[in-house]
Design an enzyme around this catalytic site. Structure first.
Site, PDB file in Angstrom:
ATOM      1  N   ASP A  70      43.198  55.491  61.056  1.00 44.32           N
ATOM      2  CA  ASP A  70      42.740  54.146  61.386  1.00 44.32           C
ATOM      3  C   ASP A  70      42.674  53.879  62.881  1.00 44.32           C
ATOM      4  O   ASP A  70      41.864  53.074  63.328  1.00 44.32           O
ATOM      5  CB  ASP A  70      43.567  53.083  60.668  1.00 44.32           C
ATOM      6  CG  ASP A  70      45.069  53.248  60.831  1.00 44.32           C
ATOM      7  OD1 ASP A  70      45.505  54.113  61.622  1.00 44.32           O
ATOM      8  OD2 ASP A  70      45.809  52.510  60.160  1.00 44.32           O
ATOM      9  N   ASP A 481      55.747  51.627  64.386  1.00 48.04           N
ATOM     10  CA  ASP A 481      55.834  51.923  62.953  1.00 48.04           C
ATOM     11  C   ASP A 481      56.883  52.947  62.552  1.00 48.04           C
ATOM     12  O   ASP A 481      57.460  52.834  61.479  1.00 48.04           O
ATOM     13  CB  ASP A 481      54.479  52.371  62.397  1.00 48.04           C
ATOM     14  CG  ASP A 481      53.425  51.288  62.545  1.00 48.04           C
ATOM     15  OD1 ASP A 481      53.756  50.115  62.310  1.00 48.04           O
ATOM     16  OD2 ASP A 481      52.283  51.601  62.888  1.00 48.04           O
TER      17      ASP A 481
END
Length: 885
Positions: A70, A481
């Protein structure tokens, strides 16, 4: 991959970092040398770390597969090493959004061709439009066609697809499904030009959250997949039947039976759901569709699987569980091309206790699950998991049943069965690519093995980097993350990310310059402290105590001796503490949200910056005073650092094109700054080991100098600069952090926003040139591993490892071989070479001349080939024959 996917880089850039026209180069600019040094670039290995929403296998060539990420570019599978090779490292600063890949397509008529639809955000965070990249050499190089709209590789709905598709009969025809109400687009010249399909009746209408004023969750997710029925065309003639998925819960699937001349809503289709995937089994005549009530990849509360008979128009609900029992949507749809009645799908949005994978061998009439309950909460798994190659995938967790560690996955929108091998399957998760090579064990009742298949695919977003001068850690990283890692060996995956506490995102870190065993980091966490400390060089951690009001990590600085800390968290003002943060007090004289750093010599001196003002504390952070320095950037896109070993020596980089932008230097603790003329733009500054004969540390910056954007090095305090990267190694946005290595001259660590931690090593061992030993005379036994790591039509890349298997060290080496197929070397790194006919000789450079017994040295090269690319079978170290492994 958490819901809080890194957006900080996009937000900073959208604030003006890349807008407008750069200032003219000053007449007295420093001398700049472009690409004057040869660098070898690699990743500090983490393996994965981000969401992989798409995996694409070529349907006509075995072992040809691609993955899209992404925010971190695209990759091609290398079967010989079972690794991934990055394909979009050439994306530059101005086009940083093109590191987000919305879709991929591999041409089964001409497997050398591959296409990527690129663009990260459809809202204002990405200032540029999307583009179609096309390659005739499997992604080794690209041509670009700009689109008149944006694409959303990191937008909601990015796991649906594929939005980009090639006509399997006439491969000059491609279709692209666009977001944002831009409709369906078509190319008839192999992707060079595009036009909207004007008669396509539905541009989509589904948005995740209409109330989102940022435009991120309120964007129309648009056209989400295109599938051709290859039976309805012949070679060289356009396929007549085409199915298109639309983000519209009442009108999700359309069809054309006349090659796109007209379109109609597929009759009888279910409503109330979005069609995430549409996969056609042409042998049995079934179109399978995976539905979810949401666009994903995080959300989805209900789902269904449907089978459409293309010859009769009959719909059959083949959902593996009753709709009322779903708490997730379906995706990850794949058909086994060797046994087309075999179908698989995922419960992509089942976060707890785990994702689920479903498998049918009778076209969806019956299903089995990857795991099931024996008696709740006990589970029986059809698989075993081996994460020994990426042990951090356990997250150091020990959950209660039915949750397990490691998890089978989450956000599992991409699952593909190898079209040539029914035993191999790969699937993407929010953190890695998993796969198996004995999948059919599922059907025989024995367990199949799931392992990470992700080496080479590096997808972390980097917020901060620090390289200590001593201790076992070579590098500390602050990542989005997955928190961050302590690397003791850059070539190996660390066993675990930072834990106790495990921040979802680490925002800042620092070590005590004269006591590197003391390390501090700050970050984001749903509940728990936002600061942590280590007293053993980052090997173990313990949480600190938050002052009232803290909502995020912010920035942190450690005193040079580790005796105190200054913290600028989100949610409250700047704080200071002695010891390890058990009690904090508010600093005065400095605004909330300031960036903080420490002097690397004086333990009581700290610095801050906010909105054009530089602040100084000489009492350990209790009070700050605004400096009289003027002319600094007015915004907050700034990063600054103090030089180790010299009190008050500060370098500041940052700004925006609509104001002050560049690199500043202070030698008096921030009382005044001098702007370096000729450094047009700079966004990060770092220091590394000084060059041979130099008294000042080496400077590294991500900057624009001499009209060129790149990574630059200076060995003379910024008087002259050398660009050390090249156009093939740009990695999009590199402005978050940069640092040299204090122990290895020339080594630099570069942050990226999605390609992980990049590090470069120079062929110049000391700043004075990288010569060779003219007469290396090694003795003793040797072995050679020659590995082709990448191959395309007419070209290839290879790595060579030469090992000293004898008992004596080498003080120089010269390795010779002959190419059996007429290959020629194009460019070789980490050695010097000559080639005469088929004979090649590679010799050491200065920095890798010495090879201890039991050690090895590696170099690599790109080459050209025709006919066959057979590996050499014999290597000689001088006159000594080496064992070929």
């Amino acid at each position: 991959m958490r819901r809080t996917r890194i957006l900080t880089a996009a937000l900073a850039l959208a604030a003006g970092l890349l807008a407008g026209t750069p200032p003219a180069l000053a007449a007295d600019s420093p001398r700049t040398t472009l690409a004057a040094d040869t660098y070898t670039w690699k990743n500090a290995r983490i393996d994965g770390g981000g969401f992989v929403p798409g995996i694409v296998f070529n349907r006509s060539e075995k072992n040809l597969a691609y993955a899209r990420t992404d925010i971190g570019g695209a990759y091609r599978w290398v079967q010989s090493s079972k690794t991934w090779t990055p394909l979009l490292d050439s994306v530059g600063w101005d086009d940083w959004g093109h590191t987000g890949v919305a879709s991929l397509a591999s041409d089964s008529v001409n497997p050398d061709r591959v296409y990527a639809a690129v663009g990260t955000y459809t809202n204002s965070w990405d200032p540029g439009n999307g583009a179609i990249l096309r390659s005739s050499n499997r992604g080794a190089s690209w041509q670009k066609t700009d689109l008149p709209f944006k694409l959303g590789g990191n937008m909601p709905g990015r796991g649906m697809g594929e939005r980009l598709a090639i006509d399997p009969n006439k491969n000059s025809v491609l279709y692209l499904g666009a977001p944002s109400g831009k409709g369906l687009w078509r190319s008839t010249d192999s992707g060079a030009t595009w036009s909207q399909v004007a008669n396509f009746p539905n541009v989509g209408n589904y948005v995740q959250d209409p109330s989102d004023t940022s435009g991120y969750a309120s964007d129309n997710q648009g056209i989400v997949w295109v599938t051709f029925d290859e039976r309805t065309g012949t070679s060289g003639n356009a396929t007549q039947t085409i199915y298109v998925g639309v983000a519209d819960k009442d009108n999700a699937v359309y069809r054309s039976t006349d090659g796109g001349a007209s379109w109609s809503r597929l009759a009888g289709q279910p409503t109330g759901y979005l069609a995430h995937k549409g996969v056609l089994d042409t042998v049995n005549g079934y179109l399978y569709i995976a539905y979810s009530d949401k666009g994903g990849p995080y959300d989805g509360g209900k789902g269904r699987l449907l089978r459409y008979a293309t010859s009769t128009g009959a719909w059959t609900d083949i959902s593996p569980v009753a709709e009322a029992d779903t708490y997730y949507g379906f995706s990850g749809l794949s058909v086994d091309r060797q046994h087309p009645g075999t179908v698989m799908a995922t419960a992509y949005s089942s976060w707890w206790p785990d994702t689920q994978i479903f498998r049918s061998t009778d076209s969806g009439a019956t299903w089995t699950k990857a795991w099931d309950y024996t008696s709740y909460p006990s589970r029986s798994n059809r698989y075993t998991m081996d994460v020994s190659s990426s042990p951090w995938l356990t997250w150091g967790a020990n959950p209660s049943p039915p949750e397990q560690s490691p998890k089978l996955g989450w956000m599992t929108e991409a699952l593909e069965i190898d079209p040539f091998d029914s035993d191999r399957m790969m699937y993407g998760t929010g953190a890695t690519v998993y796969g198996t090579e004995n999948l059919t064990n599922w059907d025989s009742g024995s367990q199949f093995t799931v392992k990470p298949m992700v080496q080479g695919l590096e997808e972390t977003a980097v917020n901060d980097l620090a390289a200590p001068p001593s201790g076992g850690a070579q590098l500390f990283s602050a990542l989005g993350d997955v928190g961050g890692f302590r690397h003791t060996d850059l070539t190996k995956v660390p066993a675990m990310m930072y834990t106790q506490p495990n921040f979802t995102t680490t925002t800042s870190l620092d070590f005590a310059e004269t006591n590197p065993n003391t390390v501090v980091r700050t970050g984001n966490l749903d509940s728990g402290p936002h600061i942590a400390f280590s007293t053993d060089n980052g090997a173990n951690w313990f949480g600190g105590t938050d002052p009232s009001g803290v909502s995020g990590g912010g920035t942190v600085a450690a005193a040079s001796d580790g005796s105190r800390f200054v913290w600028s968290p989100e949610g409250t003002g700047v704080q200071y503490a002695t010891g390890f943060g058990s009690s904090w007090a508010a600093s005065s004289g400095i605004p909330a949200g300031a960036i903080v750093e420490s002097d690397r010599v004086d333990a009581k001196t700290f610095y801050g910056f906010k909105s054009g003002k530089f602040y100084v504390s000489s009492d350990g952070g209790a009070t700050f005073t605004a400096s009289a320095a003027t002319g600094l950037p007015s915004g907050d896109s700034v990063r600054f650092k103090a030089l180790p070993g010299t009190k008050g020596d500060v370098w500041l980089a940052g700004g925006a094109t609509d104001g002050a932008y560049g690199l500043w230097h202070s030698t008096n603790g921030g009382t005044s700054f001098t702007k370096l003329s000729g450094v047009e733009q700079a966004d990060a500054i770092g220091f590394g080991k000084a060059a041979t004969g130099a008294s000042y540390q080496t400077l590294y910056t991500s900057a624009k100098i001499g009209g060129v954007r790149g990574i630059f090095r200076s060995t003379d305090q910024g008087a002259t600069w050398t660009r050390i990267n090249d156009d093939a190694h740009q990695w999009g946005w590199t402005g978050a952090s940069i640092t040299g290595d204090p122990r290895v001259y020339g080594r630099v660590y570069v942050s990226t926003n999605g390609r992980g931690v990049i590090y470069g090593d120079s062929s110049d061992a000391g700043g004075g040139g990288g010569g060779t030993d003219p007469t290396p005379t090694p003795t003793g036994a040797c072995s050679v591993t020659y590995k082709i790591t990448n191959q395309w039509s007419g070209g290839f890349q290879a790595d060579v490892q030469l090992s000293n298997t004898g008992s004596s060290a080498w003080s120089g080496w010269s390795l010779g071989w002959s190419f059996p197929g007429g290959q020629t070397v194009g460019q070789l790194w980490n050695a010097e070479y000559t080639q005469s006919g088929s004979a090649v000789t590679a010799k050491n450079v200065t920095w890798n001349a010495n090879v201890a017994a039991g050690s090895s040295v590696s170099f690599g090269f790109t080459g050209n080939w025709s006919g066959t690319n057979t590996k050499p079978t014999a290597f000689k170290l001088g006159d000594q024959s080496c064992t070929v492994l």
